[in-house]
Design an enzyme around this catalytic site. Structure first.
Site, short mmCIF file in Angstrom:
data_model
loop_
_atom_site.label_atom_id
_atom_site.label_comp_id
_atom_site.label_asym_id
_atom_site.label_seq_id
_atom_site.Cartn_x
_atom_site.Cartn_y
_atom_site.Cartn_z
CG HIS A 113 -6.39 4.70 -7.10
ND1 HIS A 113 -7.28 4.57 -8.15
CD2 HIS A 113 -6.21 6.05 -6.94
CE1 HIS A 113 -7.63 5.77 -8.60
NE2 HIS A 113 -7.00 6.68 -7.87
CB CYS A 149 -1.76 -4.29 13.48
SG CYS A 149 -0.08 -3.63 13.40
CB ALA A 234 -3.88 -0.75 -25.02
#
Length: 259
Positions: A113, A149, A234
Site C-alpha cells: 500500500h 514536483c 503477536a
C-alpha cells in the site's frame, strides 16, 4: 485448526514469510482502520478523502493524516513484533505504510500500500519520489518536501495507495513470489479480507506452505482458512518464536517497551 500444542516454527521451516497489517503497529498508537474503533469509523471525513477520485482537492487532508501517522511511527519506533520478525530474517509482505519493518531491520519488505514516509509526484508520468521529514499540518512543506514536483511542476502527494488505485505492480509481484516459495506463511495483524492481499495465504497453502494466523481475536471462520490459528498477542508470540529459533533464554531482549 490444530488442537495439539501451540504451533512454533521448526527446523523444517526454511522459507518463512510474514504478511502483516495494521494490528502489528497498533501498539505504537497508530491504530487500525476497520471496525467500530477503526480510523474509518472514528474519522469518516478521512475515509472519504482516501478516494483517488477526490484528488487533488483531498491533498491537504491526505498530508495531515499520513504526515501524522508517519510522525507517530518515527517517534515510537518498531514494536516487539516488528523486531522479532526482523531478527528471524524473514521476508515481509505488509499492508502497512509506516516503515516500521525497515526500521526494525527487515531487509526484504514488499509494501503493498505504499509508504507514508515518502512523497511522489501527482503526475502519472513522472517518477519523482523523495523521503519525507514528517511534521504537522496539511501542506507538504510541513513535512519536508516541496508543494510542487521539482521535475514537472505537478502537486506532490504522500506515496500511499488510495481507494480505486492499483497496487504497485513490482511490490505485488514480489509478494506473489514470496508466497509461492514460502514453506511457512504467517499472517499477523490483518483482517485478511482485503484483496489482493487476502489471496496470499491461500496461494502459499496451494504451494505447500503451512499457514498460521496470529491474532488476539481471530475472525470467525479463521480455523477453516489456516492450518494453525493462535489467539494470542503477536508481541508475545513472535519474540518467543525468535528466542526459540535462536535459543535465547529469559525475557525478550526485543521488547523496548517492557512488559
Amino acid at each position: 485448526m490444530s488442537t495439539a500444542a501451540p504451533f512454533v516454527p521448526g527446523p523444517e521451516h526454511r522459507e518463512v514469510v510474514f504478511l502483516t497489517g495494521s494490528g502489528l503497529s497498533a501498539r505504537t498508537g497508530l491504530g487500525t482502520f476497520r471496525g467500530p474503533e477503526g480510523l474509518w469509523a472514528l474519522e469518516p471525513e478521512t475515509e472519504q478523502a482516501m478516494h483517488a477520485s477526490l484528488l487533488p482537492t483531498s491533498l491537504p487532508q491526505l498530508w495531515a493524516v499520513w504526515g501524522r501517522m508517519a510522525s507517530i511511527a518515527l517517534a515510537h519506533g518498531p514494536t516487539p513484533g516488528h523486531r522479532a520478525i526482523a531478527r528471524l530474517g524473514a521476508p515481509v509482505i505488509t499492508q502497512n505504510v509506516d516503515g516500521l519493518h525497515q526500521a526494525a531491520g527487515s531487509e526484504v519488505v514488499a509494501e503493498l500500500h505504499g509508504s507514508a514516509l515518502h512523497a511522489v509526484c501527482l503526475g502519472r508520468r513522472c517518477d519523482w519520489r523523495a523521503v519525507l521529514a514528517p511534521g504537522e499540518g496539511s501542506s507538504p512543506e510541513g513535512h519536508g518536501v516541496p508543494g510542487h514536483c521539482p521535475r514537472c511542476g505537478e502537486p506532490t502527494r504522500p506515496d500511499v495507495v488510495l481507494f480505486d488505485e492499483q497496487l504497485p505492480s513490482a511490490e505485488l509481484e514480489l509478494a506473489m513470489r514470496l508466497a509461492q516459495r514460502a514453506d511457512l506463511f504467517v499472517v499477523v495483524g490483518t483482517s485478511g479480507v482485503v484483496f489482493p492481499a487476502a489471496q496470499l495465504a491461500p496461494l502459499a497453502r496451494e504451494h505447500g506452505a503451512t499457514t498460521v494466523l496470529v491474532d488476539i481475536a481471530p475472525p470467525h471462520g479463521s480455523s477453516e482458512l489456516f492450518d494453525h490459528v493462535l489467539a494470542e498477542d503477536a508481541h508475545e508470540v513472535l519474540p518467543a518464536w525468535e528466542r526459540r529459533v535462536h535459543r535465547v533464554g529469559g525475557t525478550s531482549f526485543l521488547d523496548p517497551f517492557g512488559a
